[in-house]
Scaffold this motif. Structure first.
Motif, PDB file in Angstrom:
ATOM      1  N   GLU A 100       8.876  22.478  -7.800  1.00  0.00           N
ATOM      2  CA  GLU A 100       9.725  22.520  -6.753  1.00  0.00           C
ATOM      3  C   GLU A 100       9.939  24.143  -6.318  1.00  0.00           C
ATOM      4  O   GLU A 100       9.670  24.702  -6.889  1.00  0.00           O
ATOM      5  CB  GLU A 100      11.179  22.118  -7.344  1.00  0.00           C
ATOM      6  N   ARG A 101       9.750  23.952  -4.824  1.00  0.00           N
ATOM      7  CA  ARG A 101       9.720  25.240  -4.115  1.00  0.00           C
ATOM      8  C   ARG A 101      11.091  25.629  -3.622  1.00  0.00           C
ATOM      9  O   ARG A 101      11.649  24.727  -3.110  1.00  0.00           O
ATOM     10  CB  ARG A 101       8.796  25.297  -3.151  1.00  0.00           C
ATOM     11  N   VAL A 102      11.818  26.835  -4.244  1.00  0.00           N
ATOM     12  CA  VAL A 102      13.206  27.186  -3.797  1.00  0.00           C
ATOM     13  C   VAL A 102      13.147  28.209  -2.886  1.00  0.00           C
ATOM     14  O   VAL A 102      12.285  29.213  -2.853  1.00  0.00           O
ATOM     15  CB  VAL A 102      13.807  27.595  -5.177  1.00  0.00           C
ATOM     16  N   SER A 103      14.093  27.967  -1.808  1.00  0.00           N
ATOM     17  CA  SER A 103      14.168  29.041  -0.940  1.00  0.00           C
ATOM     18  C   SER A 103      14.679  30.474  -1.565  1.00  0.00           C
ATOM     19  O   SER A 103      15.576  30.390  -2.448  1.00  0.00           O
ATOM     20  CB  SER A 103      15.167  28.698   0.252  1.00  0.00           C
ATOM     21  N   LYS A 104      13.924  31.624  -1.077  1.00  0.00           N
ATOM     22  CA  LYS A 104      14.374  32.534  -1.606  1.00  0.00           C
ATOM     23  C   LYS A 104      15.759  33.530  -0.926  1.00  0.00           C
ATOM     24  O   LYS A 104      16.201  34.570  -1.214  1.00  0.00           O
ATOM     25  CB  LYS A 104      13.086  33.766  -1.321  1.00  0.00           C
ATOM     26  N   ALA A 105      16.064  32.748  -0.031  1.00  0.00           N
ATOM     27  CA  ALA A 105      17.189  33.192   1.020  1.00  0.00           C
ATOM     28  C   ALA A 105      18.517  33.219   0.117  1.00  0.00           C
ATOM     29  O   ALA A 105      18.535  32.390  -0.656  1.00  0.00           O
ATOM     30  CB  ALA A 105      17.205  32.520   2.356  1.00  0.00           C
ATOM     31  N   PRO A 106      19.130  34.110   0.134  1.00  0.00           N
ATOM     32  CA  PRO A 106      20.526  33.797  -0.504  1.00  0.00           C
ATOM     33  C   PRO A 106      21.472  32.997  -0.099  1.00  0.00           C
ATOM     34  O   PRO A 106      21.435  32.341   1.341  1.00  0.00           O
ATOM     35  CB  PRO A 106      21.365  35.163  -0.145  1.00  0.00           C
ATOM     36  N   SER A 107      21.946  32.084  -1.182  1.00  0.00           N
ATOM     37  CA  SER A 107      22.542  31.031  -0.853  1.00  0.00           C
ATOM     38  C   SER A 107      24.066  31.127  -0.163  1.00  0.00           C
ATOM     39  O   SER A 107      24.743  30.316   0.206  1.00  0.00           O
ATOM     40  CB  SER A 107      22.963  30.091  -2.100  1.00  0.00           C
ATOM     41  N   ASP A 108      24.534  32.376  -0.206  1.00  0.00           N
ATOM     42  CA  ASP A 108      25.933  32.561   0.060  1.00  0.00           C
ATOM     43  C   ASP A 108      25.883  33.320   1.381  1.00  0.00           C
ATOM     44  O   ASP A 108      26.673  34.131   1.847  1.00  0.00           O
ATOM     45  CB  ASP A 108      26.599  33.836  -0.917  1.00  0.00           C
TER      46      ASP A 108
END
Length: 166
Positions: A100-108
């Motif tokens: 799974e590739r997860v986005s590095k952008a902050p979730s908040d």
């Protein structure tokens, strides 16, 4: 009468060539039919996998060097770490590479933030490759470097004797 005689000679002289053409056509059609069956078999294997979450399939290059005893596949997985990728052997002859590739952008991030262009795929991925039947997981090697996963397996599994050309 001479026209008919010359036509018969032409037909009989080309009949051997016609047989060869029909044999070549038969071989080409048989080859195409076999490739189609193999493609359908791969599609069925992929469809049997639980893929409800699978977002994308990484691109792959397979190197089959006849002088080497191993076949090597290179998969593009930019931004991934070795710990994020799983390599498993399923049903004796199907190599599955998943993760799974997860986005590095902050979730908040605020909801006002938009992405006018979004080409990077995030989420779960799965790529399956055919390996020779009887291949054991202990004979498969994998290494991750700079977002490229190199996986190699033996051309023929241990214990299977290949005929030497005579």
């Amino acid at each position: 009468m001479t026209v008919t005689t010359s036509t018969r000679r032409k037909l009989s002289s080309h009949s051997g060539n016609t047989d060869e053409q029909f044999q070549a056509l038969d071989r080409a059609l048989a080859r195409r039919y076999v490739f189609r069956l193999l493609h359908e078999q791969r599609l069925r294997r992929i469809q049997e996998q639980p893929q409800s979450d699978v977002i994308f399939r990484p691109r792959v290059e397979i190197c089959d060097d006849p002088s080497s005893s191993r076949i090597t596949a290179t998969l593009e997985l930019p931004g991934m770490k070795a710990d994020d990728v799983r390599v498993t052997l399923e049903r004796d002859s199907l190599l599955a590479i998943s993760g799974e590739r997860v986005s590095k952008a902050p979730s908040d991030q605020p909801t006002s933030v938009t992405f006018p262009v979004k080409e990077i795929k995030y989420g779960k991925f799965l790529r399956t490759l055919d390996v020779p039947s009887g291949t054991m997981m202990s004979t498969i090697s994998a290494a991750m470097s700079d977002g490229m996963l190199l996986v190699s397996w033996p051309r023929s599994p241990p214990g299977v004797r290949t005929r030497s050309p005579q």
